[in-house]
Design a protein around this motif. Sequence first.
Motif, short mmCIF file in Angstrom:
data_model
loop_
_atom_site.label_atom_id
_atom_site.label_comp_id
_atom_site.label_asym_id
_atom_site.label_seq_id
_atom_site.Cartn_x
_atom_site.Cartn_y
_atom_site.Cartn_z
N THR A 1 6.32 0.17 12.52
CA THR A 1 5.71 -0.63 11.46
C THR A 1 4.44 0.04 10.95
O THR A 1 4.21 0.14 9.74
N LEU A 2 3.60 0.49 11.88
CA LEU A 2 2.36 1.16 11.48
C LEU A 2 2.65 2.46 10.75
O LEU A 2 1.97 2.81 9.77
N TRP A 3 3.66 3.21 11.25
CA TRP A 3 4.03 4.44 10.55
C TRP A 3 4.52 4.13 9.14
O TRP A 3 4.21 4.86 8.18
N TYR A 4 5.30 3.07 9.02
CA TYR A 4 5.83 2.66 7.71
C TYR A 4 4.69 2.30 6.76
O TYR A 4 4.62 2.80 5.62
N ILE A 5 3.77 1.47 7.25
CA ILE A 5 2.64 1.06 6.41
C ILE A 5 1.76 2.26 6.07
O ILE A 5 1.35 2.46 4.93
N GLY A 6 1.46 3.06 7.09
CA GLY A 6 0.60 4.22 6.86
C GLY A 6 1.21 5.22 5.90
O GLY A 6 0.53 5.75 5.02
N SER A 7 2.52 5.48 6.05
CA SER A 7 3.19 6.46 5.18
C SER A 7 3.20 5.98 3.73
O SER A 7 2.85 6.74 2.81
N LEU A 8 3.59 4.71 3.52
CA LEU A 8 3.63 4.20 2.16
C LEU A 8 2.23 4.08 1.56
O LEU A 8 2.04 4.32 0.36
N SER A 9 1.24 3.73 2.40
CA SER A 9 -0.13 3.66 1.90
C SER A 9 -0.62 5.04 1.49
O SER A 9 -1.27 5.21 0.45
N LEU A 10 -0.30 6.04 2.30
CA LEU A 10 -0.68 7.42 1.95
C LEU A 10 0.00 7.86 0.66
O LEU A 10 -0.63 8.49 -0.20
N LEU A 11 1.29 7.52 0.54
CA LEU A 11 2.00 7.85 -0.70
C LEU A 11 1.37 7.14 -1.90
O LEU A 11 1.26 7.72 -2.99
N ALA A 12 0.97 5.87 -1.69
CA ALA A 12 0.31 5.14 -2.78
C ALA A 12 -1.01 5.79 -3.16
O ALA A 12 -1.34 5.91 -4.35
N LEU A 13 -1.78 6.22 -2.16
CA LEU A 13 -3.04 6.91 -2.45
C LEU A 13 -2.80 8.22 -3.19
O LEU A 13 -3.50 8.55 -4.16
N ILE A 14 -1.82 8.97 -2.72
CA ILE A 14 -1.50 10.25 -3.39
C ILE A 14 -1.05 10.01 -4.82
O ILE A 14 -1.47 10.69 -5.76
N PHE A 15 -0.15 9.01 -4.99
CA PHE A 15 0.33 8.71 -6.33
C PHE A 15 -0.81 8.24 -7.23
O PHE A 15 -0.92 8.66 -8.39
N GLY A 16 -1.69 7.36 -6.69
CA GLY A 16 -2.83 6.90 -7.48
C GLY A 16 -3.76 8.04 -7.85
O GLY A 16 -4.26 8.11 -8.98
N GLY A 17 -4.00 8.96 -6.88
CA GLY A 17 -4.85 10.11 -7.19
C GLY A 17 -4.25 11.01 -8.25
O GLY A 17 -4.95 11.46 -9.17
N ILE A 18 -2.94 11.26 -8.12
CA ILE A 18 -2.27 12.09 -9.12
C ILE A 18 -2.30 11.41 -10.49
O ILE A 18 -2.55 12.06 -11.52
N ALA A 19 -2.04 10.09 -10.50
CA ALA A 19 -2.07 9.36 -11.77
C ALA A 19 -3.47 9.40 -12.40
O ALA A 19 -3.62 9.59 -13.62
N PHE A 20 -4.50 9.23 -11.55
CA PHE A 20 -5.88 9.25 -12.06
C PHE A 20 -6.22 10.62 -12.63
O PHE A 20 -6.77 10.73 -13.76
N VAL A 21 -5.93 11.68 -11.89
CA VAL A 21 -6.24 13.03 -12.36
C VAL A 21 -5.44 13.37 -13.61
O VAL A 21 -5.96 13.98 -14.56
#
Length: 487
Positions: free
Chosen positions: A10-30
């Motif tokens: 569960t923690l891996w699932y949350i952490g992985s998707l959260s990291l993907l969301a951060l990466i996606f948000g960063g890419i979208a922002f840049v």
Amino acid sequence: MIKSIRLQFTLWYIGSLSLLALIFGGIAFVSFQSVLVDNLDQMLYNGGKILADGLAEYRLQNAHDPQSLYDAEEKAFWIDEMDEEIHEIFYINEAYIQLLAAAEAYAPNLPIISKTATLNDQRLPLSPQAYRAIQDADYHAETVKHLFTFPLRVLSLQVHDMDGRPYILQLGISLQDTHTTLRHLLSILSALFPSLLVILSLLGYVFMKRVFSPVKRMVALTKQITAEDLSHRLDPTASRDEIGELAATLNDMIARLEQSFQQITQFSGNVAHELKTPLAELKCNAEVALRHDRPPEEYRAALQHVIADVEQLQTVVEDLLLLAKLDTQALSLKFAPVELNEVFFEAFEALHPRAAQKHLAVHFEEIDAASIHGEQRLLLRAFTNLMLNAIQYTPAGGEIRFALRRHAEEAMFTISDTGIGIPAEVLPAIFDRFYRVEQSRSHETGGSGLGLSIAQKIVEIHHGTITVSSIVNAGTIFNLKFPCLPQ
């Protein structure tokens, strides 16, 4: 340390998707920032081209005196036109524009021919990188941060007047609105991330609970399985994923364990039965001998019966010990090239007197030379057990035939007899330990019921196969196949 695999996943699932969301948000922002800046650069470049086209209609420098000041009249006309163009091009944003005299070499403070009133007493800086870039490229854009209280996006390009004289045109526009837009976007992303994290946590909890629910059921059912009751089976899942495969594998393992425990229970009973009979005879013979005084000859006969019973017990124990060592691979084996034909003749010479005693006709159909990688002692034991079995269950006057043939990379040993045969329905069980077609045979032959089990185990250790076919009152045929060594 987190011991729960479900919680870890569960923690891996949350952490992985959260990291993907951060990466996606960063890419979208840049990416969004890059798009906004590119749009500003394109707007500045389009405005610069319009101003450059207007400049090409004027002669700013006096043609009769190149060293004189710029023609004030022409300059005034171009400035007026530049102001009009600025209002049409940059009708929303306030622009900062200046026209510099070009020079053969870079200088930080080139003469300003004209500039917009928005610059007041300031001037747009011209960096060495911009000066070098516009010599070969259409334009150069850069961000200036310290000219005003807000950053500027400055674009520089080379332009020419009517006579082809070069100038440097610089256009600047404020990045304040762009930065404000980006801050708003960052605020929105920052506000959405905690909500997204909560949603991902709930989805992860529900998803992992559903995924691991079959595992929990398997754990609960497995706890009910004991050595006394191996009849339980895990519920098979309809899915073909790893959990379904695990359930099927565990069911197969439990089935094998159940079969093994049944064999152990049966084996223990058979051992007790095999030992009980000679022990009972030992006790009986001793009690009869001691019941009253007897002549020495009767004591000698009683002791001979005791020795026979002890020998039978010793045979059973030795066979059991050999099987145990073969099962646990505790026997020290020294594999080496072995000639099967020599092993066969050695076993035959040892048992030939028994065959002659029953007046059995022995025939050698074909004995080829065949070498295999094996352990000679064990192969001799397997051949001896099969020959002894044929001799014991072939009536007097019968026949036994031997053949050893080599076909390509395989050796086949065949032993056939004209004995009493084995019923077809019990053929699959004859290699079971202590199994006898008729229990009365053990008293007639003195066998322990382990000979064929030992032979089969030895053949399997040598990566071979053993098969049997039989017809009641017609005879039995055993076929052994071994992989041969290259010739």
